[in-house]
Write an enzyme that holds these catalytic residues in place. Structure first.
Site: not given
Length: 236
Positions: A12, A75, A139, A172, A176
């Protein structure tokens, strides 16, 4: 050859970051739980569950082998699509462990190891750190914490010549993202309609921002959270 280490740099957005640093002549180490895709990047691989390594010993081990690390990119992350009332305690722990606690440990260990040499840290936050995302309470909480951590490290580590910044990717165009939105084309249209340029970003867009903040060109940039969202957060 300068060294960079990227957690979750095997797929990713992380894979694009790995490739960007390699293209710039860095010796790159990718930290991940599996070797998936790493062999194709030219990076070296460190197998580690960063959430389980509460003291970031993996970073100390690498420093002991290769010496000063010019850039640490935190990341690795996970997402959880649930509203606050549906998040179980163990689910919250997992999101916080990977997205925030592992990053906290890596930042602390990096600064302790580089007080005499300086360096740069780039933490990957999210648009969820600057605006609420629906049904993503755990999140959003973790990524908001990433920005606070970044600012604190920037202030505390500056006397040692260490900078710490964050990047907050927006929507982006990754495998996924495409898979998720393929099930709801109307949602993709709504999102694109809010982005001023009416298009999603690319992993390379994020990788370029990360590399800039890690490079000497950002020598006087410290403690910022850089949105890479095409203006989504400020658009209408």
């Amino acid at each position: 050859m300068p060294t960079a280490v990227i957690t979750g740099g095997n797929k990713g957005l992380g894979l694009a970051q790995t490739q960007r640093f390699i293209e710039a002549g860095f010796d790159v180490y990718v930290v991940a739980r599996s070797r998936a895709e790493v062999d194709t990047t030219g990076a070296q691989f460190i197998e580690c569950d960063i959430a389980a390594d509460r003291a970031a010993d993996w970073l100390a081990d690498l420093h002991g082998r290769v010496g000063p690390i010019a850039a640490l990119v935190n990341n690795a992350g996970v997402h959880l699509k649930k509203p606050v009332w549906d998040v179980a305690p163990d689910e919250l722990d997992r999101v916080l462990d990977i997205n925030l606690r592992a990053m906290f440990a890596a930042c602390g260990r990096y600064v302790a190891l580089h007080r005499d040499t300086g360096g740069a840290i780039v933490n990957i936050a999210s648009m969820g750190a600057v605006m609420a995302l629906p049904s993503a309470a755990a999140y959003v909480t973790a990524k908001t914490g990433v920005v606070g951590l970044t600012r604190s490290v920037a202030v505390d580590a500056a006397p040692f010549g260490i900078r710490c910044n964050a990047v907050s990717p927006g929507f982006i165009d990754t495998d996924m993202t495409r898979a998720v939105l393929a099930k709801d084309p109307a949602r993709r249209e709504r999102i694109e309609g809010r982005i001023p340029s009416h298009q999603f970003g690319t992993p390379a867009n994020v990788a370029d921002a990360v590399f800039y903040l890690a490079s000497d060109r950002a020598a006087y940039v410290n403690g910022v959270n850089l949105p890479v969202d095409g203006g989504y957060a400020v658009g209408f």
